[in-house]
Design a protein around this motif. Structure first.
Motif, short mmCIF file in Angstrom:
data_model
loop_
_atom_site.label_atom_id
_atom_site.label_comp_id
_atom_site.label_asym_id
_atom_site.label_seq_id
_atom_site.Cartn_x
_atom_site.Cartn_y
_atom_site.Cartn_z
N CYS B 173 54.84 0.45 73.48
CA CYS B 173 55.16 -0.90 73.98
C CYS B 173 53.98 -1.87 74.00
O CYS B 173 54.17 -3.07 74.17
N VAL B 174 52.75 -1.36 73.87
CA VAL B 174 51.57 -2.21 74.01
C VAL B 174 50.89 -2.38 72.65
O VAL B 174 50.78 -1.42 71.90
N PRO B 175 50.45 -3.59 72.30
CA PRO B 175 49.75 -3.77 71.03
C PRO B 175 48.48 -2.91 70.99
O PRO B 175 47.81 -2.75 72.02
N PRO B 176 48.15 -2.37 69.80
CA PRO B 176 47.02 -1.42 69.69
C PRO B 176 45.73 -1.92 70.33
O PRO B 176 45.01 -1.15 70.97
N LEU B 181 42.69 -0.34 77.28
CA LEU B 181 42.69 -1.05 78.56
C LEU B 181 43.89 -0.62 79.41
O LEU B 181 43.76 -0.29 80.60
N ASN B 182 45.05 -0.58 78.78
CA ASN B 182 46.26 -0.25 79.53
C ASN B 182 46.32 1.22 79.93
O ASN B 182 46.82 1.55 81.00
#
Lengths: 576, 191
Positions: B173-176, B181-182
């Motif tokens: 779900c998160v851009p590379p 960071l996430n």
């Protein structure tokens, strides 16, 4: 593969798979994402039209040419598009034509709560009403078959909770239908009286055939459970009913809400002890049942206003409602506000400062009505700011001309403001019109429009020059101001209100949320200079607040627009 | 439906609840549940109070969560947690960021930001799990990662779902470029 899809995305997927070739819409919550999603498929020509009437006529033209077409809109958009709708019902279609209208019960993002089913009844066209994303996907595909088989535009009615809920969909492949070549047919497509008179009986016969279909079709189904209670329902109300009753009631779920079946309803009612009609907004199914002589319980129990939910049904139908706790205090509300750096703020502050009567319009800038600016007197519908200010000034003359303004956004101006402006140019009222040009359709989430120079895919497109347009209509006084410059705004408004002729002020600065807009560093507070006079707070910027008698700036929100700095007489706000 | 689990995500428009609900939706679908995620777009996004409903189970009907039904309320902001308290099940949990964001009536001076909100929710009988997510998000590298810090904490409420599944959902779900960071924010939230 199973996907979690927004109802609007699922609908777009269904349209795509059914071979939709042309889509034209005007954005409007909660319908916008359908067209945004279909624009992602290269096989489909998609566009934002200036308004819903244009969009529906584009879709009609594509259908006439033999292609499957689509146009989507929110409920109030249907008011604008009603003109082509009613006569397209007479002409029928060549390629399948599907129209989506998305209602907004509860008015999450709308100015009224109208029930679009009345349009299907009045225009005598079939209307399908999905209850989740999987149905939105399926119904979109079936709608094209229905459109071509019955020679009619087909409306799919969404509502906020179906459009903006994600549920599970299993998409398939795009299958192109057999082509429908264009053939000239004056009797069918030229709706002058002699031809239209012959088409009306066709429409009535079509309705009879559609009622026969409604008696036994995949859109309407009976789920028998306990027969003490029977429920006739559709859309998201079906979900609430299933949630509350499970199989403790029998349900007739209607997926085709116009025309409604007759025998199916009578037979269902005969099998259960008592029938409830559970439908949001107006008693459409309920009244139909009463006409059929079927005794039902409906709006005497459930409200016409607002959305339903599972607890409401449980409470009204005498079932247990979950207990809950709350704090014994009214908490401060958190209404939507103009964003930090919103270019509308400076302009509305200026209108507030000059105690103007402000006839407003539909868009983010309707938030100019909210405290502390409270700089709006009226909002009615798309384009009404300009036409109503003309009427207001004609009615009051000099008593209002020097202090009344119309405010309208760039997209809304393109939608319905141009004809209103033509009326001022033609019938010459001494009106002052302010076009708030933030270079985007803001409230619906950043869609392009004819003034932005880009199309729905973000590629370069035609760009209408607002100044040239207003001048071509005959306005001698057309000037542009930067709403971040409070003094320039004040001067422009004072001068244009003072002159004895109609004028247009274009307040121009792009929406602060646009990706290409470069922000300044957040301002900082010089605590030694701040005297806590709250002058800057009169702007109602969410990045400002008071702490220990001094102003403080939320650096995560502030975009350094600097209008608060212009308010401060003590130079307490500084650039970094 | 009795077996349906309900997670509400509440906060202020623009705080990033969309990513949180996207992540939960992806995770729960891959875990084999029927899932519905419901949010309201449009006017409420403009700094207003926003709410997202996430429901999962064998078969989910209603797309919304009603009063007294939420197993967990995940709140990005303290006042918003209090605002939606009545949606909590008697045995449910409020997971809230301790951050305070003044709403417009407080900014204009028409109202005061309420005091002792966490204590008062507890006094009303609610189980409250409060943490300074902003500090943890900043530690991870960005104030915007509050949403994933909260997801890290939420993951401890569902021991039946292994941590690796959450990580996979973040990856999906998160851009590379924001992945590390996430992941860090998630780990800090999970504790």
């Amino acid at each position: 593969m199973k996907n979690l899809m927004l109802g609007n995305k699922a609908l777009a997927r269904g349209l795509f798979e059914a071979g939709c070739s042309v889509a034209s819409s005007y954005p409007g919550t909660p319908s916008t994402e359908i067209t945004e999603e279909i624009a992602k498929f290269d096989e489909v020509y998609a566009e934002w039209a200036p308004n819903e009437k244009v969009a529906m006529e584009v879709a009609f033209g594509a259908s006439l040419a033999g292609k499957r077409s689509f146009c989507g809109m929110k409920h109030v958009g249907m008011n604008v598009a009603a003109d082509p709708l009613f006569t397209a019902s007479y002409t029928g279609v060549n390629g399948g034509m599907v129209i989506c209208v998305a209602d907004d019960p509860g008015m999450h993002s709308s100015q009224n709560e109208q029930d679009s089913r009345h349009y299907a009844i009045a225009a005598k066209v079939p209307m399908l009403e999905p209850a989740d994303s999987a149905e939105a996907y399926e119904f979109a595909k079936k709608a094209y078959e229905l459109s071509e088989e019955y020679d009619t535009p087909v409306i799919i009615k969404m509502c906020t909770r179906v459009a903006h809920s994600q549920s599970v969909v299993e998409p398939g492949e795009r299958v192109m239908p057999e082509p429908n070549p264009y053939e000239k047919n004056i009797a069918k497509y030229v709706m002058m009286p002699g031809n239209a008179i012959r088409r009306h009986p066709f429409v009535e016969e079509r309705t009879r055939r559609l009622i026969a279909l409604a008696e036994d079709c995949e859109f309407n189904r009976v789920e028998m459970g306990d027969t003490a209670i029977g429920i006739i329902t559709s859309s998201t109300s079906y979900q609430y009913a299933k949630e509350v009753f499970g199989d403790k009631a029998s349900i007739l779920k209607l997926g085709m809400v116009n025309p409604l079946p007759e025998k199916l309803i009578k037979d269902f009612a005969a099998k259960v002890d008592k029938v409830y009609v559970i439908e949001e907004l107006d008693p459409v199914i309920e009244n139909h049942c009463r006409v059929l002589g079927v005794e039902v319980i409906g709006k005497e129990l459930l409200p016409i206003e607002g959305e339903f939910c599972q607890n409401l049904l449980a409470e009204k139908l005498g079932l247990d409602v979950p207990s809950c706790r709350k704090l014994d205090e009214v908490l401060p509300g958190r209404p939507p506000v103009m964003c930090a750096g919103c270019p509308h703020r400076g302009l509305f502050f200026t209108l507030s400062r000059n105690k103007c009567t402000v006839l407003g319009d539909i868009g983010c800038y309707t938030l100019g009505a909210v405290a502390p600016l409270s700089a709006m007197d009226m909002t009615l519908c798309m384009g009404a700011s300009i036409s109503s200010s003309h009427g207001f000034n004609k009615a009051l003359g000099e008593a209002s001309e020097g202090k009344t303004v119309a405010v309208i956004g760039d997209s809304t101006f393109m939608h319905s403001g141009m004809t209103s402006l033509a009326n001022i140019a033609y019938n010459q009222s001494n009106s002052t019109v302010i076009i708030l040009d933030n270079s985007i359709t803001g409230m619906t989430g950043h869609q392009q429009n004819p003034t932005t120079g880009y199309n729905i895919k973000g590629d370069p497109a035609g760009k209408i020059n607002l100044e040239a347009l207003c001048k071509a209509m005959g306005f001698n006084r057309v000037r542009v101001v930067d709403p971040y410059d409070l003094e320039a705004c004040n001067q422009a408004i004072k001068e244009e209100l003072a002159v004895a002729e109609p004028s247009v002020i274009i307040s121009r600065r792009p929406c602060a949320l646009l990706k290409y807009v470069k922000h300044n560093k957040p301002l900082k507070v010089n605590k030694d200079k701040c005297v806590g006079c709250k002058s800057c707070m009169r702007l109602g910027c969410p990045a400002t607040s008071m702490k220990d008698g001094k102003i403080q700036i939320d650096t995560t929100l502030c975009v350094g627009c600097g209008i608060c700095k212009q308010m401060c007489k003590f130079d307490a706000l500084e650039n970094q | 439906m009795a077996d349906t689990k309900n997670i509400m995500i509440v906060g202020v428009g623009g705080q990033g609840s969309l990513l949180a609900s996207k992540l939960l939706g992806y995770l729960l679908l891959t875990e084999g549940y029927d899932v519905k995620v419901s949010e309201v777009h449009g006017m409420s996004q403009r700094g207003g109070s926003v709410v997202t409903y996430v429901r999962f189970g064998d078969k989910v009907y209603s797309p919304i969560i009603d009063r007294g039904q939420a197993d967990v309320i995940v709140s990005f902001e303290k006042l918003e947690a209090a605002r939606y308290l009545e949606y909590l099940k008697p045995e449910g949990t409020i997971l809230t960021n301790t951050q305070e964001m003044d709403p417009m009536p407080v900014i204009t001076g028409a109202a005061k930001y309420p005091e002792r909100l966490i204590e008062r929710m507890q006094e009303a009988g609610a189980k409250v799990d409060a943490m300074d997510c902003l500090a943890l998000a900043e530690e991870a590298g960005s104030a915007k990662a509050v949403n994933i810090v909260l997801m890290g904490r939420l993951s401890t409420y569902f021991p039946e779902i292994p941590e690796v599944k959450w990580i996979e959902a973040i990856e999906a779900c998160v851009p590379p470029k924001f992945l590390e960071l996430n992941k860090k924010a998630f780990a800090l939230g999970r504790g």
